[in-house]
Design a protein around this motif. Sequence first.
Motif, PDB file in Angstrom:
ATOM      1  N   ALA A 190     -11.191 -16.403  22.925  1.00  0.00           N
ATOM      2  CA  ALA A 190     -10.153 -16.318  23.954  1.00  0.00           C
ATOM      3  C   ALA A 190      -8.830 -15.853  23.358  1.00  0.00           C
ATOM      4  O   ALA A 190      -8.133 -14.992  23.917  1.00  0.00           O
ATOM      5  CB  ALA A 190      -9.965 -17.678  24.623  1.00  0.00           C
ATOM      6  N   CYS A 191      -8.488 -16.416  22.214  1.00  0.00           N
ATOM      7  CA  CYS A 191      -7.206 -16.090  21.588  1.00  0.00           C
ATOM      8  C   CYS A 191      -7.183 -14.635  21.109  1.00  0.00           C
ATOM      9  O   CYS A 191      -6.191 -13.931  21.283  1.00  0.00           O
ATOM     10  CB  CYS A 191      -6.958 -17.038  20.423  1.00  0.00           C
ATOM     11  SG  CYS A 191      -5.340 -16.848  19.664  1.00  0.00           S
ATOM     12  N   GLU A 235      -8.969 -12.173  22.272  1.00  0.00           N
ATOM     13  CA  GLU A 235      -8.937 -11.343  23.487  1.00  0.00           C
ATOM     14  C   GLU A 235      -7.499 -11.088  23.939  1.00  0.00           C
ATOM     15  O   GLU A 235      -7.097  -9.949  24.154  1.00  0.00           O
ATOM     16  CB  GLU A 235      -9.725 -12.076  24.581  1.00  0.00           C
ATOM     17  CG  GLU A 235      -9.674 -11.439  25.958  1.00  0.00           C
ATOM     18  CD  GLU A 235     -10.782 -10.425  26.160  1.00  0.00           C
ATOM     19  OE1 GLU A 235     -11.592 -10.254  25.229  1.00  0.00           O
ATOM     20  OE2 GLU A 235     -10.813  -9.791  27.236  1.00  0.00           O
ATOM     21  N   CYS A 236      -6.737 -12.149  24.041  1.00  0.00           N
ATOM     22  CA  CYS A 236      -5.343 -12.012  24.476  1.00  0.00           C
ATOM     23  C   CYS A 236      -4.532 -11.186  23.493  1.00  0.00           C
ATOM     24  O   CYS A 236      -3.793 -10.268  23.889  1.00  0.00           O
ATOM     25  CB  CYS A 236      -4.690 -13.389  24.628  1.00  0.00           C
ATOM     26  SG  CYS A 236      -5.345 -14.375  25.977  1.00  0.00           S
ATOM     27  N   GLY A 237      -4.659 -11.522  22.230  1.00  0.00           N
ATOM     28  CA  GLY A 237      -3.866 -10.829  21.224  1.00  0.00           C
ATOM     29  C   GLY A 237      -4.178  -9.348  21.153  1.00  0.00           C
ATOM     30  O   GLY A 237      -3.279  -8.508  21.140  1.00  0.00           O
ATOM     31  N   ALA A 265       3.517  -9.463  15.228  1.00  0.00           N
ATOM     32  CA  ALA A 265       3.901 -10.774  15.757  1.00  0.00           C
ATOM     33  C   ALA A 265       3.133 -11.079  17.037  1.00  0.00           C
ATOM     34  O   ALA A 265       2.666 -12.200  17.245  1.00  0.00           O
ATOM     35  CB  ALA A 265       5.406 -10.808  16.019  1.00  0.00           C
ATOM     36  N   SER A 266       2.984 -10.088  17.886  1.00  0.00           N
ATOM     37  CA  SER A 266       2.283 -10.304  19.148  1.00  0.00           C
ATOM     38  C   SER A 266       0.801 -10.571  18.933  1.00  0.00           C
ATOM     39  O   SER A 266       0.209 -11.421  19.579  1.00  0.00           O
ATOM     40  CB  SER A 266       2.451  -9.090  20.059  1.00  0.00           C
ATOM     41  OG  SER A 266       3.817  -8.934  20.405  1.00  0.00           O
ATOM     42  N   ARG A 290      -1.799   0.745  19.998  1.00  0.00           N
ATOM     43  CA  ARG A 290      -0.706   1.449  20.644  1.00  0.00           C
ATOM     44  C   ARG A 290       0.509   1.556  19.711  1.00  0.00           C
ATOM     45  O   ARG A 290       0.841   0.598  19.011  1.00  0.00           O
ATOM     46  CB  ARG A 290      -0.313   0.651  21.898  1.00  0.00           C
ATOM     47  CG  ARG A 290       0.531   1.353  22.900  1.00  0.00           C
ATOM     48  CD  ARG A 290       0.337   0.708  24.287  1.00  0.00           C
ATOM     49  NE  ARG A 290       0.013  -0.726  24.192  1.00  0.00           N
ATOM     50  CZ  ARG A 290       0.911  -1.709  24.174  1.00  0.00           C
ATOM     51  NH1 ARG A 290       2.193  -1.443  24.260  1.00  0.00           N
ATOM     52  NH2 ARG A 290       0.536  -2.969  24.098  1.00  0.00           N
ATOM     53  N   ALA A 337       4.380  -5.634  17.063  1.00  0.00           N
ATOM     54  CA  ALA A 337       2.938  -5.608  17.293  1.00  0.00           C
ATOM     55  C   ALA A 337       2.227  -6.702  16.494  1.00  0.00           C
ATOM     56  O   ALA A 337       1.376  -7.429  17.027  1.00  0.00           O
ATOM     57  CB  ALA A 337       2.379  -4.234  16.917  1.00  0.00           C
ATOM     58  N   ARG A 394      -5.796  -7.364  23.372  1.00  0.00           N
ATOM     59  CA  ARG A 394      -5.410  -6.682  24.613  1.00  0.00           C
ATOM     60  C   ARG A 394      -3.960  -6.276  24.598  1.00  0.00           C
ATOM     61  O   ARG A 394      -3.574  -5.217  25.116  1.00  0.00           O
ATOM     62  CB  ARG A 394      -5.592  -7.625  25.810  1.00  0.00           C
ATOM     63  CG  ARG A 394      -6.927  -7.529  26.505  1.00  0.00           C
ATOM     64  CD  ARG A 394      -6.844  -8.389  27.769  1.00  0.00           C
ATOM     65  NE  ARG A 394      -8.164  -8.625  28.312  1.00  0.00           N
ATOM     66  CZ  ARG A 394      -8.499  -8.387  29.577  1.00  0.00           C
ATOM     67  NH1 ARG A 394      -7.588  -7.919  30.422  1.00  0.00           N
ATOM     68  NH2 ARG A 394      -9.715  -8.636  30.004  1.00  0.00           N
ATOM     69  N   GLY A 395      -3.155  -7.144  24.038  1.00  0.00           N
ATOM     70  CA  GLY A 395      -1.717  -6.908  24.040  1.00  0.00           C
ATOM     71  C   GLY A 395      -1.303  -5.663  23.287  1.00  0.00           C
ATOM     72  O   GLY A 395      -0.307  -5.018  23.648  1.00  0.00           O
ATOM     73  N   ILE A 396      -2.032  -5.339  22.237  1.00  0.00           N
ATOM     74  CA  ILE A 396      -1.580  -4.218  21.398  1.00  0.00           C
ATOM     75  C   ILE A 396      -2.561  -3.056  21.342  1.00  0.00           C
ATOM     76  O   ILE A 396      -2.228  -2.011  20.776  1.00  0.00           O
ATOM     77  CB  ILE A 396      -1.293  -4.671  19.957  1.00  0.00           C
ATOM     78  CG1 ILE A 396      -2.585  -5.074  19.239  1.00  0.00           C
ATOM     79  CG2 ILE A 396      -0.296  -5.801  19.940  1.00  0.00           C
ATOM     80  CD1 ILE A 396      -2.437  -5.079  17.736  1.00  0.00           C
ATOM     81  N   GLY A 408       0.790 -14.018  16.875  1.00  0.00           N
ATOM     82  CA  GLY A 408       1.688 -15.082  17.311  1.00  0.00           C
ATOM     83  C   GLY A 408       0.987 -16.182  18.097  1.00  0.00           C
ATOM     84  O   GLY A 408       1.251 -17.362  17.886  1.00  0.00           O
ATOM     85  N   GLY A 409       0.103 -15.792  18.970  1.00  0.00           N
ATOM     86  CA  GLY A 409      -0.629 -16.778  19.759  1.00  0.00           C
ATOM     87  C   GLY A 409      -1.469 -17.673  18.877  1.00  0.00           C
ATOM     88  O   GLY A 409      -1.471 -18.900  19.036  1.00  0.00           O
TER      89      GLY A 409
END
Lengths: 196, 196
Positions: A185-186, A188-190, A157-158, A148, A155, A192-194, A161-162
């Motif tokens: 898992a990590c 996936e989160c990262g 950092a996000s 995105r 982006a 998804r965020g961007i 960052g995790g």
Amino acid sequence: MARKPANLEPGKIRETVLAAALHLFAMRGYFNTSVPEIARAAQVSVGSIYHHFKDKEDVARALYYGLMDGLQGELAVIAERHESAHDRCRAIMAMLFQLTENNREAMEFMLHAKHREFLPDDPPVCSSRPFATMRAFVEAGMDRGEVRRADPMVATASLFGGAIRLITARLDGALDTPLPGLLDACWECGWRGIAA
Amino acid sequence: MARKPANLEPGKIRETVLAAALHLFAMRGYFNTSVPEIARAAQVSVGSIYHHFKDKEDVARALYYGLMDGLQGELAVIAERHESAHDRCRAIMAMLFQLTENNREAMEFMLHAKHREFLPDDPPVCSSRPFATMRAFVEAGMDRGEVRRADPMVATASLFGGAIRLITARLDGALDTPLPGLLDACWECGWRGIAA
DNA sequence: GTCTATATCATGATAGAC
DNA sequence: GTCTATCATGATATAGAC
């Protein structure tokens, strides 16, 4: 006054000293490590250290830039092996987790060196080449429509960052699980965020 | 030997010393700050500092726990004001950004204190109360169905990791934009990553 | 409780033999 | 190039007057 010429191999001492210094810096900290201690650990004399390095700070600097170069090399390999931002960045996260487990001292030193009051006027981590490369990968992902559109700094950092927080937690002993087990898992989160 | 009784207010010196110490620690670093320097900055004598604090480390410790308590207080307020994990965590991120801009020295010190070789055997940041509270908020969000089920540590790190990286970048001078201006974008990424 | 002055100690860095 | 021995500096922490 001297005793052992002990000239084993050229450039060998440098490496030995750096390895010993890394170990001590990671264990006891830069300021709580004296030059004689490094000398003892490296089985080398103090004078020899001052022959190869300008001063104690110079040892830390050589260590820092050496490790950063290594990291940059890994990133180059990843860039060659993978095409998409998704694959590249996932490989980076995996590599960082692996590195933390395999060489925690190096990771520890790289992550915190800049915040530890030596290396006073050197560019901060976020403007370091490795971090810039990661940001470039993310930006390329935006151009390809994988990621995105957003501020590249935010982006990147996000996305990472995790992972970096988990690495910090792991290094601090606040996390018992080996990091590679948390990669899916990590990531996936990262991602998804961007992701677009 | 003494000169000024100068007994202005009770407990006033303690605060003055802590403020001066925070300023110097943030600017020049803990190890590059001597007790006489703190004394000078606080307009107080060395002896007085050693009367109020056990040693230099004790000053750092008092500072650290004081700031952490303040942060914990902010979290408590947020918990009262907001119900959902979404609102609570967003408020936290906004508060962290604001704090960084308003009191960068405090933020700098809190973020890096544990990695700076003093406070040797204290619990690391990730097990600190504030971080535990944040994790609790995220877990509550899982129970409420707002947040995807996952390892709470991973989810919390992912949600706030990006923000923390931006804060670090900002403190390092690698980021010119004031953080509050990046809040929406950063929150978007973090929340997307863990939302159900 | 606050001050000044100082003891004590460790460190970074150097000198100079080999 | 490597060593040992030493210096010089500056820090922490304390002593003791007021």
